[in-house]
Motif scaffolding. Structure first.
Motif, PDB file in Angstrom:
ATOM      1  N   ASN A 163       0.844  -1.214   0.000  1.00 43.18           N
ATOM      2  CA  ASN A 163       0.000   0.000   0.000  1.00 43.18           C
ATOM      3  C   ASN A 163       0.869   1.249   0.000  1.00 43.18           C
ATOM      4  O   ASN A 163       0.566   2.226  -0.693  1.00 43.18           O
ATOM      5  N   GLU A 164       1.938   1.222   0.791  1.00 45.68           N
ATOM      6  CA  GLU A 164       2.847   2.370   0.850  1.00 45.68           C
ATOM      7  C   GLU A 164       3.539   2.561  -0.501  1.00 45.68           C
ATOM      8  O   GLU A 164       3.733   3.694  -0.960  1.00 45.68           O
ATOM      9  N   GLN A 165       3.905   1.441  -1.152  1.00 40.82           N
ATOM     10  CA  GLN A 165       4.509   1.541  -2.487  1.00 40.82           C
ATOM     11  C   GLN A 165       3.542   2.210  -3.465  1.00 40.82           C
ATOM     12  O   GLN A 165       3.926   3.114  -4.208  1.00 40.82           O
ATOM     13  N   VAL A 166       2.282   1.765  -3.455  1.00 45.79           N
ATOM     14  CA  VAL A 166       1.274   2.336  -4.351  1.00 45.79           C
ATOM     15  C   VAL A 166       1.106   3.823  -4.070  1.00 45.79           C
ATOM     16  O   VAL A 166       1.032   4.636  -4.994  1.00 45.79           O
ATOM     17  N   LYS A 167       1.074   4.185  -2.787  1.00 44.12           N
ATOM     18  CA  LYS A 167       0.906   5.601  -2.422  1.00 44.12           C
ATOM     19  C   LYS A 167       2.056   6.444  -2.968  1.00 44.12           C
ATOM     20  O   LYS A 167       1.842   7.477  -3.599  1.00 44.12           O
ATOM     21  N   ARG A 168       3.278   5.987  -2.743  1.00 43.42           N
ATOM     22  CA  ARG A 168       4.444   6.754  -3.211  1.00 43.42           C
ATOM     23  C   ARG A 168       4.492   6.829  -4.739  1.00 43.42           C
ATOM     24  O   ARG A 168       4.784   7.876  -5.316  1.00 43.42           O
ATOM     25  N   LEU A 169       4.212   5.703  -5.398  1.00 48.11           N
ATOM     26  CA  LEU A 169       4.220   5.692  -6.859  1.00 48.11           C
ATOM     27  C   LEU A 169       3.097   6.573  -7.413  1.00 48.11           C
ATOM     28  O   LEU A 169       3.290   7.280  -8.402  1.00 48.11           O
ATOM     29  N   SER A 170       1.933   6.549  -6.765  1.00 48.27           N
ATOM     30  CA  SER A 170       0.802   7.380  -7.208  1.00 48.27           C
ATOM     31  C   SER A 170       1.116   8.861  -7.045  1.00 48.27           C
ATOM     32  O   SER A 170       0.764   9.674  -7.910  1.00 48.27           O
ATOM     33  N   ASP A 171       1.769   9.213  -5.932  1.00 49.16           N
ATOM     34  CA  ASP A 171       2.165  10.617  -5.726  1.00 49.16           C
ATOM     35  C   ASP A 171       3.119  11.068  -6.835  1.00 49.16           C
ATOM     36  O   ASP A 171       2.972  12.156  -7.389  1.00 49.16           O
ATOM     37  N   GLU A 172       4.087  10.208  -7.156  1.00 48.38           N
ATOM     38  CA  GLU A 172       5.047  10.548  -8.208  1.00 48.38           C
ATOM     39  C   GLU A 172       4.362  10.600  -9.572  1.00 48.38           C
ATOM     40  O   GLU A 172       4.670  11.452 -10.397  1.00 48.38           O
ATOM     41  N   LEU A 173       3.397   9.690  -9.793  1.00 51.61           N
ATOM     42  CA  LEU A 173       2.652   9.689 -11.056  1.00 51.61           C
ATOM     43  C   LEU A 173       1.874  10.990 -11.214  1.00 51.61           C
ATOM     44  O   LEU A 173       1.850  11.571 -12.296  1.00 51.61           O
TER      45      LEU A 173
END
Length: 200
Positions: free
Chosen positions: A137-147
């Motif tokens: 979930n944390e990976q998705v959050k960080r990747l989504s923020d960068e996206l």
């Protein structure tokens, strides 16, 4: 749009900016695509982990039901620490799950049913998947923020910076062309005056 100078230096600057924007844009678009793919892969991994976890829970529930002796396994297993390492996807630092350590909790072997040892191992597997899903979930959050940030940059370049630079170049070219035409006309007028004066 900011006021621009109508000079050859400004024209060169605008052309350089346009060239730079067009050079960076494909890189940003590629990063955006890579982030989208990575987010989908992490979400797929989450679904797979949850499916495995559900299978373990069902087998554990069946096992407990067969023996008919309710035991609170959560009281016998507590997480001591979570091990992660740092990874990098498309320039984004993400945590990667590597393992768990558990606190040593002793229990009376004579008071607990025989299946508890195997049940504890299954319960540890469930806890490990819970923690791994949280890290995903944390990976998705960080990747989504960068996206989101990358998408904003792509839009800025595509919809603002590149058209703005193109319009500035067009405006400066028109102005410089008009100035050059006016200079030629002035030159011809001056030449005609000189010719008239010489003829008189």
């Amino acid at each position: 749009m900011a006021k621009i100078k109508l000079t050859k230096n400004e024209l060169k600057k605008q052309k350089d900016d346009l060239k730079r924007f067009k050079r960076y844009l494909p890189t940003l678009q590629l990063k955006k695509q890579q982030l989208q793919v990575e987010i989908r892969q992490v979400e797929q991994k989450q679904e797979e982990k949850r499916a495995v976890q559900e299978q373990i829970k069902q087998s554990l529930d069946t096992w407990i039901a067969v023996f008919g002796e309710p035991v609170d396994l959560s009281a016998l297993v507590q997480i001591d620490s979570v091990q992660t390492e740092s990874g990098n996807i498309a320039g984004v630092d993400i945590p990667i799950f590597t393992g768990l350590t558990y606190k040593k909790i002793s229990y009376d072997l004579f008071e607990t049913p025989l299946w508890v040892d195997e049940g504890l191992e299954q319960f540890k597997s469930i806890l490990a998947i819970d923690v791994e899903v949280e890290i995903l979930n944390e990976q998705v959050k960080r990747l989504s923020d960068e996206l989101r940030t990358t998408s904003q940059r792509v839009n800025l370049f595509e919809k603002v910076k590149i058209p703005e630079a193109q319009e500035n170049i067009r405006t400066i070219n028109i102005y410089l062309g008009d100035q050059q035409t006016a200079a030629v006309v002035r030159g011809k007028i001056a030449k005609n005056k000189v010719v008239k004066e010489v003829a008189e």
